[in-house]
Design an enzyme around this catalytic site. Structure first.
Site, PDB file in Angstrom:
ATOM      1  N   ASP A  69     -40.746  58.485  12.485  1.00  0.00           N
ATOM      2  CA  ASP A  69     -41.354  59.500  13.350  1.00  0.00           C
ATOM      3  C   ASP A  69     -40.848  59.302  14.773  1.00  0.00           C
ATOM      4  O   ASP A  69     -40.515  58.197  15.177  1.00  0.00           O
ATOM      5  CB  ASP A  69     -42.888  59.404  13.330  1.00  0.00           C
ATOM      6  CG  ASP A  69     -43.405  58.148  14.013  1.00  0.00           C
ATOM      7  OD1 ASP A  69     -43.566  58.150  15.245  1.00  0.00           O
ATOM      8  OD2 ASP A  69     -43.644  57.146  13.298  1.00  0.00           O
ATOM      9  N   ASP A  75     -52.645  57.339  11.755  1.00  0.00           N
ATOM     10  CA  ASP A  75     -52.667  55.920  12.117  1.00  0.00           C
ATOM     11  C   ASP A  75     -53.732  55.717  13.184  1.00  0.00           C
ATOM     12  O   ASP A  75     -54.333  56.670  13.677  1.00  0.00           O
ATOM     13  CB  ASP A  75     -51.291  55.420  12.560  1.00  0.00           C
ATOM     14  CG  ASP A  75     -50.886  55.896  13.947  1.00  0.00           C
ATOM     15  OD1 ASP A  75     -51.570  56.755  14.533  1.00  0.00           O
ATOM     16  OD2 ASP A  75     -49.865  55.408  14.458  1.00  0.00           O
TER      17      ASP A  75
END
Length: 704
Positions: free
Chosen positions: A532, A377
């Site tokens: 996560d 990301d």
């Protein structure tokens, strides 16, 4: 009462400088430069390109929120409706429009006597007395050492009103004023109450005050007479409360009562709530259509590796080791990884030029030596203060592809804290969706091989649901919900309930920064297929308790035995304050390590070991203004005695069958340096993942 012609009080705000500045050149002004005015002028010329007004220089959260409030005042009540002075630890008390150069001086890291001496040199007391003389209503937004630097009392008049926004512990410096005085004492509880971080809270509250006043200017005159009503103007309204990291204002969810905080309670953390042996209730909704896709745990990567041949007895690293090449990750220590996949943010890749070049050369999988799936990301937290993200879509697509990521997330912009306010949030929301549209279109056109993930941001269940709906219509079959790391489980559940009607059987949902065992069943039921979190890892060294996790709900505090030779902040302050000397501390440190190891082998008793540990521990209470408060010291010792006794009685490290506990034994529960603390974090991740897998297996068993 002395008032301006329009019958409004003349207002002055005095705030403090901040460490965050718009310019931070290598050669900033320092203490020595401010000691000599001639030298200061010379050094300022060298920094001429960085000089700007004080109001523009500071970029700390308190300053930014305060100046937004000042802007509201001036826009509504006139440019001259309010004045601002800034208490600078370099320049002294200055007007906000004073031109200054970047500097690195703060009262916050000075001892009490240093604050007194430095403020005297800067003539802060005298300048403050002159500054407040011509004002009716004075607001002071100052931390403890900045308040101390004023050296109150000063001459004030009974027809003046002073309102202080300060910490509870700062009250002792506010004294002897003839002016009417009100102190709004602020604490962590107030940060929670107002849903804003303690850092920056003073500025945030002044802005809230300004928002009220511009609607009702007559309140200024009332406040001048009754300053104690200031707090009433700030009372948060439940239906329109601002966000700390994300306060969604969603309806409450009935949750089974959790255990009271105690020895096994989770320590305070960024993304976790206290867990209970009870799971959060599942809403009366059918199972999500994507239930068959399962659920995965991704761990964020932050250079979490250790020296495999670290010498615990001598506390020495392997000679000539390369921090990356020769150290090992958790997945290289355990027979199988304690996570399903890894998340790597761009900010981590770009931590150094050398690191980035190496990753670009060999790819992300080879660099972290992990053959499983890796998600990438952009690390939106790294550019949260920017108006727009610093990347473009093609750049990020090429980055994911070149480095070999399995998944890549579109460019998003966080909608949290001050960036979740009306006007800002809508812009970031539309920008995130626009980027996602461009991301998937270019992904198709460019023939990229990684799986694209559409990022969804929002500030309410409805806005998140609409974002997910649009992302599915764009063609995404994997969507990541951002900005929820600090949201409560109840808030997240409400968001997922709103998303639920839009889910399809092929669409996966990822939660960024959320890992809560007690919420796994409900998250799974509502369609979350992956999440996560580094929380189990980070808990090993963050917080005073719950540093060592088990396969059950119980958690333990690690034993603090800081190394004297490395002179960490705590040891340094203890020595500087004269609490103890280095030689004595080293002796107590080594005794503590020896007794704990002998206790582990059954050679020492519980009380004897506790007494030795606490003898060292007693000297580690941080001094305030150069002194140790006996009451705080006793309180800390009582707390640590209870936590350490609980740990030593149970000896959980002896009952754990994970590789680390078997290899390093009692060293794993010692709070001391990276190679112990991070190994304990690896153990925590092992415990979390094992519980997670067992829970999933039981849930799947019920499904069948």
């Amino acid at each position: 009462m002395s008032m301006k012609k329009n019958n409004q009080p003349r207002i002055l705000v005095i705030t403090s400088c901040t460490g965050e500045k718009v310019f931070k050149p290598d050669e900033q002004l320092g203490v020595k430069d401010f000691e000599n005015r001639t030298q200061l002028a010379i050094e300022e010329k060298k920094l001429a390109q960085y000089i700007c007004s004080a109001s523009e220089m500071y970029t700390g959260m308190q300053h930014l929120r305060l100046m937004e409030g000042i802007g509201l005042f001036r826009k509504s009540l006139g440019e001259k409706s309010i004045d601002v002075n800034i208490l600078s630890a370099g320049y002294g008390l200055i007007a906000a429009d004073r031109a200054i150069a970047p500097y690195e001086v703060t009262f916050n890291n000075m001892k009490g006597h240093e604050v007194d001496a430095w403020s005297k040199l800067l003539e802060i007391h005298e300048d403050f007395e002159k500054a407040v003389r011509d004002y009716d209503l004075v607001f002071l937004l100052l931390g403890e050492n900045y308040l101390r630097s004023l050296n109150l009392p000063v001459i004030t008049r009974p027809d003046q009103t002073f309102i202080f926004l300060a910490s509870q512990s700062s009250r002792k410096w506010i004294k002897g004023l003839d002016a009417k005085t009100y102190v709004l004492g602020l604490s962590n509880a107030d940060a929670k109450k107002y849903s804003y971080g303690l850092v920056g809270l003073k500025g945030f509250l002044f802005k809230k005050f300004a928002e009220v006043v511009v609607q009702q200017p007559e309140l200024l005159s009332k406040l001048y007479v009754k300053p104690e009503e200031f707090a009433l103007l700030l009372e948060p309204k439940q239906e329109n409360i601002d966000q700390l990291e994300l306060t969604l204002g969603v309806p409450s969810v009935a949750v089974k009562s959790s255990k009271k905080k105690g020895k096994s309670a989770i320590a305070e953390g960024a993304e976790e709530e206290e867990e209970s042996s009870e799971f959060l209730p599942i809403p009366d909704l059918p199972p999500a259509p994507n239930l068959h896709l399962g659920m995965k745990y991704f761990i964020p990567e932050w250079d979490d590796h250790v020296d495999p041949t670290y010498n615990f007895l001598t506390d020495t690293l392997t000679p000539d080791r390369d921090p990356h090449e020769d150290e090992v990750y958790a997945h290289e220590i355990y027979p199988t990884p304690n996570y399903d996949a890894i998340l790597v943010s761009k900010v981590v890749v770009e931590a150094s030029k050398k690191k980035r070049q190496k990753i670009e050369e060999i790819g992300i999988h080879k660099f972290i030596r992990f053959q499983g799936e890796v998600m990438g990301d952009c690390g939106a937290f790294g550019y949260i203060k920017e108006d727009v993200p610093p990347y473009n879509t093609i750049e990020i697509l090429d980055y994911y592809e070149k480095l070999g990521f399995n998944y890549g997330v579109s460019i998003d912009h966080l909608i949290v804290g001050p960036f979740a306010e009306v006007g800002v949030r809508e812009m970031r929301y539309e920008l995130t969706l626009k980027n996602a549209q461009e991301f998937i279109e270019q992904h198709r056109l460019g023939g990229y091989t990684f799986t694209p993930i559409g990022a969804a941001q929002g500030w309410s269940p409805e806005t998140y649901a609409e974002a997910v709906k649009q992302l599915i219509n764009m063609g995404y079959d994997y969507i990541a919900l951002g900005g929820l790391a600090r949201a409560t489980s109840k808030e997240i559940i409400e968001i997922l309930k709103a998303i639920h009607p839009h889910l399809q059987s092929h669409v996966r949902i990822h939660l960024f920064g959320v890992a809560r065992i007690s919420a796994i069943p409900v998250l799974r039921h509502l369609g979350v297929t992956s999440f996560d979190s580094a929380s189990p890892l980070r808990r090993a060294w963050l917080g005073s308790g719950a540093n060592y996790h088990t396969l059950g709900t119980k958690m333990y505090s690690a034993v603090r035995i800081p190394p004297v030779s490395r002179h960490g902040v705590r040891i340094k302050r203890v020595i500087e304050a004269g609490v103890s000397d280095s030689e004595t501390l080293q002796k107590l440190e080594q005794n503590s390590l020896q007794l704990l190891r002998e206790f582990d082998k059954g050679l020492r008793g519980l009380e004897e070991t506790l007494n030795v540990l606490l003898e060292y521990d007693a000297l580690l209470e941080l001094p305030r203004d150069g002194l140790v408060d006996p009451a705080l010291q006793a309180k800390r010792l009582d707390k640590h005695r209870e936590m350490y006794a609980d740990l030593l009685i149970d000896k959980p490290w002896q009952h754990c069958d994970c590789v680390i506990c078997k290899e390093v034994g009692v060293e794993v529960i010692i709070f001391r340096g990276n190679d112990r603390n991070r190994r304990r974090g690896f153990h925590n991740t092992f415990a979390f993942y094992k519980r997670f897998q067992e829970l999933l297996a039981s849930l799947q068993g019920k499904d069948s």
